[in-house]
Design a protein around this motif. Structure first.
Motif, mmCIF file in Angstrom:
data_model
loop_
_atom_site.group_PDB
_atom_site.id
_atom_site.type_symbol
_atom_site.label_atom_id
_atom_site.label_comp_id
_atom_site.label_asym_id
_atom_site.label_seq_id
_atom_site.Cartn_x
_atom_site.Cartn_y
_atom_site.Cartn_z
ATOM 1 N N ILE A 117 22.182 24.872 52.723
ATOM 2 C CA ILE A 117 21.910 24.183 51.465
ATOM 3 C C ILE A 117 22.520 22.791 51.549
ATOM 4 O O ILE A 117 23.739 22.646 51.700
ATOM 5 C CB ILE A 117 22.482 24.965 50.278
ATOM 6 N N GLY A 118 21.687 21.782 51.470
ATOM 7 C CA GLY A 118 22.164 20.417 51.640
ATOM 8 C C GLY A 118 23.031 19.915 50.513
ATOM 9 O O GLY A 118 23.879 19.048 50.719
ATOM 10 N N GLN A 171 18.252 21.443 47.961
ATOM 11 C CA GLN A 171 17.935 20.839 49.252
ATOM 12 C C GLN A 171 18.200 21.838 50.376
ATOM 13 O O GLN A 171 19.279 22.421 50.448
ATOM 14 C CB GLN A 171 18.759 19.575 49.468
ATOM 15 N N ILE A 172 17.203 22.011 51.255
ATOM 16 C CA ILE A 172 17.291 22.928 52.392
ATOM 17 C C ILE A 172 16.988 22.146 53.672
ATOM 18 O O ILE A 172 15.987 21.433 53.734
ATOM 19 C CB ILE A 172 16.299 24.100 52.241
ATOM 20 N N LEU A 173 17.845 22.293 54.681
ATOM 21 C CA LEU A 173 17.591 21.631 55.951
ATOM 22 C C LEU A 173 18.064 22.525 57.098
ATOM 23 O O LEU A 173 18.986 23.332 56.937
ATOM 24 C CB LEU A 173 18.288 20.276 56.018
ATOM 25 N N GLN A 216 13.970 16.926 58.560
ATOM 26 C CA GLN A 216 13.254 18.165 58.280
ATOM 27 C C GLN A 216 13.845 18.846 57.045
ATOM 28 O O GLN A 216 14.010 20.066 56.981
ATOM 29 C CB GLN A 216 13.299 19.105 59.484
ATOM 30 N N LEU A 217 14.187 18.030 56.068
ATOM 31 C CA LEU A 217 14.810 18.512 54.836
ATOM 32 C C LEU A 217 13.751 18.716 53.765
ATOM 33 O O LEU A 217 12.912 17.841 53.537
ATOM 34 C CB LEU A 217 15.865 17.513 54.365
ATOM 35 N N LEU A 218 13.797 19.877 53.111
ATOM 36 C CA LEU A 218 12.921 20.157 51.977
ATOM 37 C C LEU A 218 13.743 20.056 50.692
ATOM 38 O O LEU A 218 14.837 20.606 50.594
ATOM 39 C CB LEU A 218 12.305 21.550 52.082
#
Length: 402
Positions: A117-118, A171-173, A216-218
């Motif tokens: 989790i960013g 944020q997911i990376l 490549q972060l969503l």
């Protein structure tokens, strides 16, 4: 006849048993198949036949519940799970040979991507707990659904509290992989809410997904709107009642001796509401101070001014008649009376106040009464303007404040 029917029944049972044995998979066969597809796997290597190839990771997020949004701490707590899938080129089989379409494997048996989790609220957090399972299909497609309670940072904008709308992000990376090794592909451009349980305080308005190609972060964005009725009934309406009660201090008879105590009591009550409001808001002025804080501060200032006005009017009201009323005060009383008569279209009183010789009849009690009337009208107009500005600010916004 019965023997003939019994023969048919026996034949049917034999046929069913035969087909069942033909299409079933024994434990021994399944165990051998399992060891065959998982044996000798290095879970640290990406599941591609060509090491220069990229692994496409398809993902979407399913939101189940919004547990809490703490505006003071800037923390949003979510419950949900990610649906993550990719193709493992090292695992595939012909399902027609053994009638096995898919199998369930634990996460430590084959390779899986690592995501963090960013914007985690408390340190670096992975998106899953241990001992989750994955489903592998015969064509090599792996489906992984890690779920947990996620706490992320969401700095609240309480400018229009409690009529505010918040934009929070999850944020997911990938962790430990570059864009040359894996490619994260969002399946949908929104957050799935198939089993979403609505939250009582916050209403889910809309969602969107953005991607950072380099990392490549969503970024899963959620727009939340507060349900303000509770705060209206328990905070805003009591504040309005308190400030309206402030006006009635000028209607109390000066002889009662309670006017100053009444005004100070209302001032302290508004100060208490200011304290309650500050406890529920973050200690920040970015992007701007909350409208409710500005309203309460203005009400405190108005109440303090009312206390001073009451003291001033009582000083003139109780002044002894041995002191002559100055010409300035006589002119103030006459102008005040004439203006009020013009507004009220009271011609008889207007003629009476315009007659000569009435200036000697003006006493200090008359001065005090006129000060009460003028101050009451002035404070009423100011309160109406302040509350109108607050309503405009929380609905459409005031230019210069946003």
């Amino acid at each position: 006849m019965k023997m003939k029917n019994s023969g048919y029944v026996v034949i049917m049972i034999l046929l069913i048993s035969f087909f069942r044995e033909s299409f079933s998979v024994s434990y021994t066969n399944f165990d051998a198949f399992f060891k065959n597809i998982t044996g000798g796997k290095n879970i640290n290597l990406r599941p591609v036949l060509d090491h220069k190839s990229k692994v496409n990771i398809y993902m979407f997020f399913h939101l189940i519940n919004i547990q809490e949004f703490n505006e003071v701490e800037g923390k949003l707590s979510l419950t949900g799970y990610f649906n993550i899938s990719w193709v493992d080129q090292t695992i595939s089989w012909n399902s027609t040979d053994n009638e096995i379409e898919e199998v369930t494997l634990e996460e430590h048996i084959i390779w899986k991507p690592s995501f963090i989790i960013g914007n985690s609220y408390d340190g670096v957090k992975f998106i899953h707990k241990d001992h989750t399972v994955m489903r592998v299909q015969s064509n090599g497609v792996v489906k992984w659904t890690p779920g947990d309670n996620y706490e992320v940072v969401c700095n609240a904008d309480v400018s229009r509290y409690p009529f505010d709308t918040q934009l929070c992000k999850l944020q997911i990376l990938p962790w430990g992989y570059t864009s040359e090794e894996i490619v994260v592909v969002p399946i949908y451009d929104y957050i799935v809410q198939l089993w979403f349980n609505p939250q009582k305080t916050w209403e889910f308005i809309e969602s969107s997904i953005a991607k950072n190609e380099g990392l490549q972060l969503l970024e899963f964005s959620m727009k939340l709107k507060r349900n303000p009725m509770f705060f209206v009934l328990n905070l805003i309406l009591p504040i309005c009642v308190m400030i309206i009660l402030n006006i009635f201090v000028f209607l109390l008879p000066p002889e009662s001796g309670e006017r100053v105590g009444y005004a100070v009591t209302v001032l302290l009550a508004i100060a208490v509401f200011l304290t309650i409001s500050s406890d529920n808001l973050p200690a920040t002025s970015s992007p701007r101070i909350s409208s409710i804080s500005l309203l309460l501060f203005t009400d405190v200032v108005i109440s303090a001014v009312i206390v001073l006005m009451v003291i001033l009017s009582l000083r003139y009201y109780h002044r002894e008649d041995t002191y002559l009323v100055s010409s300035f005060m006589r002119g103030f009383v006459n102008v005040s009376r004439i203006l009020r008569c013009q507004v009220c279209s009271c011609r008889r009183k207007k003629e009476k106040y315009n007659e000569t010789g009435n200036e000697e009849e003006i006493k200090w009690t008359d001065v005090g009464k006129e000060i009460d009337i003028i101050c009451g009208i002035f404070i009423t107009v100011v309160i109406c303007i302040v509350n109108a500005l607050y309503i405009i600010d929380v609905t459409v916004g005031l230019p210069g404040l946003d």
